[in-house]
Design an enzyme around this catalytic site. Sequence first.
Site: not given
Ligand SMILES: [Mg+2]
Length: 185
Positions: A8, A10
């Site tokens: 992932d 962020d």
């Molecule tokens: Mg995230």
Amino acid sequence: MLWTVFLDRDGVLNHKLPEGRYVTDWQEFHWIPGSLDALRVLAGSRARIVLVTNQQGVGKGLLTSEQLDGIHRRMQADIAAAGGRVDAVYVCPHLEGSCDCRKPAVGLFLRARRDFPDTSFSHSVVVGDSPSDVEAGKRLGTWTVLIGPPLKLLEAERHATAPDLRAAVERVVLPLLERSGAARE
Ligand SMILES: [Mg+2]
Ligand SMILES: [Zn+2]
């Protein structure tokens, strides 16, 4: 067997902005300390490294796909300069509830497997800071690491938590790759 590490963005690579705000400009992309090091260390393994990221800000009209691509080019340049690599980037730009690729849906992962047919979800690890990342991994039958909580190995180590990407790579992902014979080069 080739392993895939799905990352992932962020909250894993860069600091997440407050709820409802999105990184719309490179100036707002701030690396989490240690994450570039972790990417360099991970690049020393034979695993494929794939970024899968929900970017609803595009669907909301807060930034264009071109602006997002520009941010990812800068991100990739930093990663390369640090000796790391990300082999592919998959983005869900859609609004929640309007597609089959916003995590926890698995569309981005399926697209990666279409592009890289040697992908095996049982030989994959999903690393993310949201329950939706872990949920996507569980739907696909991958290993998962939730970023944020202290280090903990759960369910026979198939699902783990780690405070940051560096700990996830060093304490969970690399040991897993080594145990399964996909050792460092
Ligand atoms: Mg995230
Ligand atoms: Zn989508």
